[in-house]
Design an enzyme around this catalytic site. Sequence first.
Site, PDB file in Angstrom:
ATOM      1  N   GLU A 546       0.882  -1.178   0.000  1.00 65.64           N
ATOM      2  CA  GLU A 546       0.000   0.000   0.000  1.00 65.64           C
ATOM      3  C   GLU A 546       0.912   1.218   0.000  1.00 65.64           C
ATOM      4  OE1 GLU A 546      -3.158  -0.104  -0.437  1.00 65.64           O
ATOM      5  OE2 GLU A 546      -3.352  -2.278  -0.234  1.00 65.64           O
ATOM      6  N   HIS A 685      -7.468  -3.915  -0.090  1.00 65.70           N
ATOM      7  CA  HIS A 685      -6.748  -2.666   0.151  1.00 65.70           C
ATOM      8  C   HIS A 685      -6.112  -2.635   1.542  1.00 65.70           C
ATOM      9  CE1 HIS A 685      -7.979  -1.220  -3.699  1.00 65.70           C
ATOM     10  NE2 HIS A 685      -9.246  -1.314  -3.394  1.00 65.70           N
TER      11      HIS A 685
END
Length: 730
Positions: A546, A685
């Site tokens: 990320e 995510h």
Amino acid sequence: MKPRQALWAGVAGAGLALLAWLLSTGGLLWATLSAAERAAVAPVLGPRLPLLGGAVLLAAAAVAAGVQRWLLPRADALQRLAEQARIRVQAPAQASASLQTIDGEGGSALRALATAIDELVRQREALRQDVAEQVRLASLEMELERNRLAALMSELTQSVVVCNLDGRVLLYNQRARLLFRDLSGTPALAGGAELLGLGRSIHAVLEQPLLAHALDTIRARLLRGDAAASAQFVTVAATGRLLRVQVAPVRDAGPQGGEGLQTIAGFVLMVDDVTDEFEQGALRDRLLHQLTEGQRGPLANLRAAAEMLDDGGLDAGLRQRFVAVIHEEVGTLGRRITELAARAQEGVRTRWPMEEMRGADLVAAAQRRLADRLGLHVGLQAVDEMLWLQVDSYALLTALHYLAGRLADEFQVRMVQLRLQRADTGHAQLDLLWGGQALSAETVMSWELDPMRIGGDTSPLSLREVLDRHGAEFWFERERVRHQAFFRLLLPLSAPPPTPLAEALPLVVGGRPEFYDFDLFQHSPQHQALEHRPLAELAYTVFDTETTGLQPSQGDAILQIGATRITGAKLRRAESFEQLVDPQRPIPEAGIAIHGITPERVRGQPAIGQVLPAFHRFAQDTVLVAHNAAFDMRFLQLQQAATGCVFDQPVLDTLLLSAVVHPHQPSHALEAIAARFGLPVAGRHSALGDALLTAEVFLRLLPLLQAMGIHTLHQAREAAQRTYFARLAY
């Protein structure tokens, strides 16, 4: 030829065939007319022939266009139907029932075909479930035995690791996992997950020559008929901890090549961190020494008081009785304390067994100890890596510490060197060198006989007693040419490594506590080229990052790294790596809305310079796998110069592999691929959540690649590079 090109060729052929038919029909009609009829018709048709030909061409084109409009949608629908049918047929049993029903677009005939395929898949699923139930019933006893093994391993107080002959980990218990976490050097980062894992090499902690020496010893003992053959050694971990390692063979079921001779399929390691044990033993020795030595003063005072009674004014008879009692009690107490001190000192001499230890490990431990505890600069002049010693490592390290400490305290020596070589006498000569003032023979002798004092503590052993324990010699020399002096310790070598018995004990393949997989006992030669090994045999690190944004070359940084392992074509969820990273730059609000990582979450987290080396160790000796891997790899590559971490292993991309097996699907996004395979999407995510989903997708892609004739890493990378998406760069 691609399907659409083939279709266009067919349409063109149909148009030409129609035109040929019209021309041939016209020719036949013309041939049936008489000469008079042709003469009458020619003036009428002559001027109109071009128009008639154009009409024929237009008719042919119209027919071709109609065929195209009718066939093209059905051809695309057929291709999509074929890919979806392939997914249904090759999906794992547990995933097949959750796949979407095949989309039978393209007319009633294709819908009927799709319905038939669905019905066949449902029937096969019913058969699968029946077979699975039969296998489950047949496997209950095996599962019970495996659970017993798991319970036993979880209760063991020792760290146990089982490896194949390549040193690849096949089994380990929770205690081993905790020990290796503490040995990682960075246990706070991702739980110290980078050292131990199924399919990983044990040589990341224990050097290959140590284990090779132990296995050669075991082979020699097996050849001599020792049924309980094992070996042990002491080594020093990268963090400076002392490890005692016992090695036992995993033997094949029956004799090979001779009566009673058994082959080795792998080995079991029982690993103990004995650093604290050694230090606690030394502390007990010092306390006992202080206790015994501390009584000498009071005894002396008591003796003096008794002697003073001789000059008092007491009655001579009474005084004589008191004096006799005091003398008797003092003598008894003195004899008891002397006996206790002798017993304690003998226990110190014999407590620690002599261990096989590689000389280079002993020197490395001494170098670290002298530097850390005395603040000396310690260099290595020459160290023979092949020497093995039979030593009490703790006592010997204490002796070196004592000698270097006296040099530093009494002669202000701030720099020393260590040297280890083989002596002509068949011993190992360990030298402690320094430059500067030489010592007198009287000084060296007193140092040798004095109790060893280290800081404020005194050992009950003298240097001479440590040397006697080893059967070692000790002297002082001066190298006048180099203006150096050195202490030399002549130490016993361990038995030389036995001749390898590869022919007598051939390497064989064989062959799962809390973490196990005995399928990994399959032996693969280390020299085999990685790229030509089957995909199912490789070890993978599936990872995701990320980031603060999508422009790595413009300053965006990593916020989180998550990874998991695949070995033996199985996902190892328990072996994961997850770590937040302080990007040391602002996090855009647009990104927070996607990954949910706020500045507060990364505040106080380590920077990428600390995290990336730990992840590099976690991923070593594996193939990297990621979705849209070029993006994540670019972030890693930009940190190469700053961290020194080079990720040079092969990389596979699930986006590209999906395009290889499903070229007609409209989307290759991770969610779209997961939906096609019927995989639940959770934890998206987050780096670890995405890595786990990518790993599940990768495992579904493997059988589809195999069905296309793509079996090896080289073939998979070559096929991926031919896809359109491989042209994208970051």
